[in-house]
Design a protein around this motif. Structure first.
Motif, short mmCIF file in Angstrom:
data_model
loop_
_atom_site.label_atom_id
_atom_site.label_comp_id
_atom_site.label_asym_id
_atom_site.label_seq_id
_atom_site.Cartn_x
_atom_site.Cartn_y
_atom_site.Cartn_z
N ALA A 73 0.81 -0.75 0.25
CA ALA A 73 0.18 0.05 -0.85
C ALA A 73 1.14 1.01 -0.21
N GLY A 74 0.42 2.11 -1.17
CA GLY A 74 1.32 3.20 -1.24
C GLY A 74 2.50 3.45 -1.85
N ASP A 75 3.06 2.12 -2.66
CA ASP A 75 3.92 2.37 -3.43
C ASP A 75 3.30 3.33 -4.79
N ARG A 76 4.30 3.56 -5.50
CA ARG A 76 4.08 4.15 -6.73
C ARG A 76 5.69 3.39 -7.27
N ILE A 77 4.70 2.84 -8.42
CA ILE A 77 5.99 1.55 -9.36
C ILE A 77 5.81 2.35 -11.23
N GLY A 78 6.80 2.68 -10.93
CA GLY A 78 6.72 2.94 -12.74
C GLY A 78 7.00 1.43 -13.14
N CYS A 207 -1.87 16.69 -13.69
CA CYS A 207 -1.46 14.98 -13.12
C CYS A 207 -0.86 14.07 -12.34
N LEU A 208 0.38 15.05 -12.95
CA LEU A 208 2.06 14.13 -12.37
C LEU A 208 1.19 14.89 -11.02
N GLY A 209 1.48 16.33 -10.54
CA GLY A 209 0.74 16.90 -9.35
C GLY A 209 0.18 15.94 -8.59
N LYS A 210 -0.73 15.25 -9.37
CA LYS A 210 -2.24 15.04 -8.92
C LYS A 210 -1.85 13.30 -8.27
N MET A 211 -1.48 13.24 -9.24
CA MET A 211 -0.57 11.37 -8.65
C MET A 211 0.08 11.61 -7.23
N GLU A 212 0.73 12.49 -7.38
CA GLU A 212 1.95 12.66 -6.52
C GLU A 212 1.05 12.72 -5.54
N ASP A 213 0.16 14.13 -4.89
CA ASP A 213 -0.98 13.73 -4.20
C ASP A 213 -1.51 13.15 -3.52
N ILE A 214 -2.08 12.20 -4.66
CA ILE A 214 -2.58 10.70 -4.29
C ILE A 214 -2.09 9.84 -3.96
N PHE A 224 2.13 2.44 -12.78
CA PHE A 224 2.40 3.69 -14.42
C PHE A 224 3.17 3.70 -14.79
N VAL A 225 2.37 3.48 -16.21
CA VAL A 225 3.78 3.26 -17.02
C VAL A 225 3.60 4.33 -18.19
N SER A 226 5.45 4.17 -18.66
CA SER A 226 5.22 5.54 -18.96
C SER A 226 6.89 5.13 -19.85
N HIS A 227 7.29 6.30 -21.35
CA HIS A 227 8.14 5.99 -21.62
C HIS A 227 8.94 7.09 -21.35
N ASN A 228 8.35 7.89 -20.48
CA ASN A 228 9.32 9.25 -20.09
C ASN A 228 9.83 8.53 -18.99
N VAL A 229 10.98 8.47 -18.59
CA VAL A 229 11.74 8.62 -17.62
C VAL A 229 11.36 9.69 -17.25
N ALA A 230 11.64 10.83 -17.17
CA ALA A 230 12.08 11.34 -16.15
C ALA A 230 10.31 11.78 -14.76
N ALA A 231 9.31 11.98 -15.91
CA ALA A 231 8.33 12.24 -15.12
C ALA A 231 8.01 10.29 -14.49
N ILE A 232 9.35 8.77 -14.69
CA ILE A 232 8.74 8.56 -13.80
C ILE A 232 9.53 7.79 -12.62
N LYS A 233 10.30 8.99 -12.60
CA LYS A 233 12.18 8.88 -12.09
C LYS A 233 10.87 10.30 -10.89
N LYS A 234 10.18 11.64 -11.10
CA LYS A 234 9.90 12.46 -10.60
C LYS A 234 8.57 11.35 -9.98
N LEU A 235 7.62 11.05 -10.32
CA LEU A 235 6.49 10.27 -9.14
C LEU A 235 6.63 9.29 -9.01
N CYS A 236 7.65 7.84 -9.19
CA CYS A 236 7.92 6.46 -9.11
C CYS A 236 9.25 6.25 -7.54
N ASN A 237 8.51 5.19 -6.29
CA ASN A 237 9.58 5.19 -5.92
C ASN A 237 9.95 4.15 -6.69
N TYR A 238 9.31 2.99 -6.91
CA TYR A 238 9.81 1.96 -7.48
C TYR A 238 9.81 1.70 -8.70
#
Length: 433
Positions: A73-78, A207-214, A224-238
């Motif tokens: 619970a609470g994990d952010r998976i890229g 949207c990224l800001g909202k996901m961070e807040d969530i 979260f699936v994305s080819h934008n590795v900068a967005a993955i790095k910003k949002l996800c911890n795993y």
């Protein structure tokens, strides 16, 4: 420690690919064999009975194979990987859109998915009606939807078109409303595919800001699936790295991105479209007449090194063989992060730095001296380019050099600086009056 909210064990998904064959007549025996096989498989799904003619035009393709992981619970998976790696298939299975072929999945909590533009929307219904429809699909009561309705509409910025059928929405408006519904109706698990790429840059940031807040403030789980590795790095911890249906790496997001970047650059391209492997095997051709024979990294004491610390001197020695004279050459060494963010370029151009004379035919050596390396701890890559501006030729070897910089105590206070503090250390001082 609490139980994971998602547990996946030995997950697999295969498809049968049919290949078009030259036209021929269908004999009665083919029809009988096919019907018999179908009947026997319905009686016993584990039956190994396969008439020889049944699979002549079919090929078995595994989109996922033996994938196992747990999400708390609470994990952010890229989830990252090349096209066709199995990322979207994994999300569809977790969203219960597709049935797995093998393995098991356990999910605790309500799941909201945003996998394709307009998923869960009815094109003939208005935006207002689709908010209630999508909320009901997610298991929300009408009272809960009404409570969140104004927030959803404000976030999606579609007030003017709220009573317009969504079939008249642009793809961007679709995504705005679909994401707003999925994010605001309080699912315990939010699953998002690469749909945010449809929206404009401002909305993607929103949207990224909202996901961070969530994830951070509400403690909900995000895949979260994305080819934008900068967005993955910003949002996800795993991060999970998939390739050809296999889960090759799972771990902290920085290591996952580094693993992914090394993989996609394992075949670096030259100006002549040849491929090389990123390793320590030389020579490496930069074009059809110039090749790198060897590269050494040397510290301020003249010793060959593989790692270095922030603020030290670095020399890069490049041995080469040129099959022809190179007039007005310019070597460019570009430093990049694991996510391909360019930090700086160093030029040898006679028109920029005035340092490089013509290169004569034969063997030679070039040494780049960096008296003070400002990079903070982490892994960095260097692209080497050879440009001939006069004849408009430009060749590049990507990721020719991999440099590991150890976290260092820049200010002698005991605090180790690395990429969590940025990328570059700038000498400075503070004065008070």
């Amino acid at each position: 420690m609490s139980d994971p909210v998602i547990r996946v064990e030995n997950l697999g998904k295969h498809y049968r690919l049919r290949h078009q064959q030259p036209e021929r007549y269908t004999a009665l025996r083919d029809v009988i064999a096919h019907r018999t096989q179908s009947f026997l498989q319905r009686l016993n799904p584990l039956s190994s009975f396969k008439p020889q003619s049944a699979n002549r035009n079919e090929e078995e393709f595994w989109a996922l194979r033996d994938v196992s992981f747990e999400v708390n619970a609470g994990d952010r998976i890229g989830i990252i990987g090349r096209n066709g790696a199995g990322k979207s298939t994994l999300l569809k299975i977790l969203s219960r859109i597709t049935e797995p072929s093998t393995g098991s999945i356990r999910i605790k909590g309500r799941v909201a998915s945003l996998l394709e533009v307009g998923t869960g929307f009815h094109p003939e219904l208005t935006g207002r009606e689709n908010i209630f429809l999508n909320g009901a699909i997610l298991g929300m009561s009408r009272t809960e939807i009404r409570r969140k309705f104004d927030e959803i509409v404000a976030f999606a910025e579609v007030e003017k078109f709220l009573d317009t059928p969504v079939k008249r929405y642009s793809s961007g408006m679709y995504v705005r409303l679909a994401f707003a519904v999925a994010a605001h109706l309080e699912p315990e698990i939010l699953i998002i595919d690469e749909v945010l790429a449809v929206g404009d840059a401002a909305f993607q940031k929103k949207c990224l800001g909202k996901m961070e807040d969530i994830a951070e403030n509400e403690g909900r789980t995000i895949l979260f699936v994305s080819h934008n590795v900068a967005a993955i790095k910003k949002l996800c911890n795993y991060g999970f790295f998939l390739q050809n249906g296999d889960l090759l790496f799972q771990g902290v997001v920085d290591k996952s991105i580094e693993f992914y970047q090394e993989n996609i650059h394992s075949d670096a391209s030259f100006g002549n479209n040849q491929n090389i492997q990123i390793n320590d095997v030389y020579p490496k051709k930069i074009n059809d007449f110039f090749e790198i024979k060897n590269i050494n990294l040397v510290d301020q004491n003249g010793s060959e090194i593989k790692t270095i610390t922030t603020g030290k001197s670095l020399q890069i020695q490049i041995d080469y063989l040129s099959q022809e004279k190179v007039i007005y050459p310019s070597f460019i060494l570009a430093c990049k992060t694991a996510t391909d963010i360019k930090l700086f370029e160093l030029h040898s151009s006679p028109t920029i730095s005035g340092h490089m004379p013509d290169i004569e035919k034969g063997h030679g050596s070039i040494t780049l001296i960096i008296p003070y390396l400002p990079l903070l701890g982490g892994t960095y890559y260097f692209d080497l380019s050879l440009a001939q501006v006069a004849v408009k030729r430009y060749f590049t070897i990507e990721r020719l050099i991999k440099l590991l910089i150890e976290p260092s105590d820049v200010y002698s206070t005991g605090y180790l600086f690395d990429q969590k503090n940025g990328f570059i250390e700038i000498p400075h001082k503070w004065e008070y009056s």
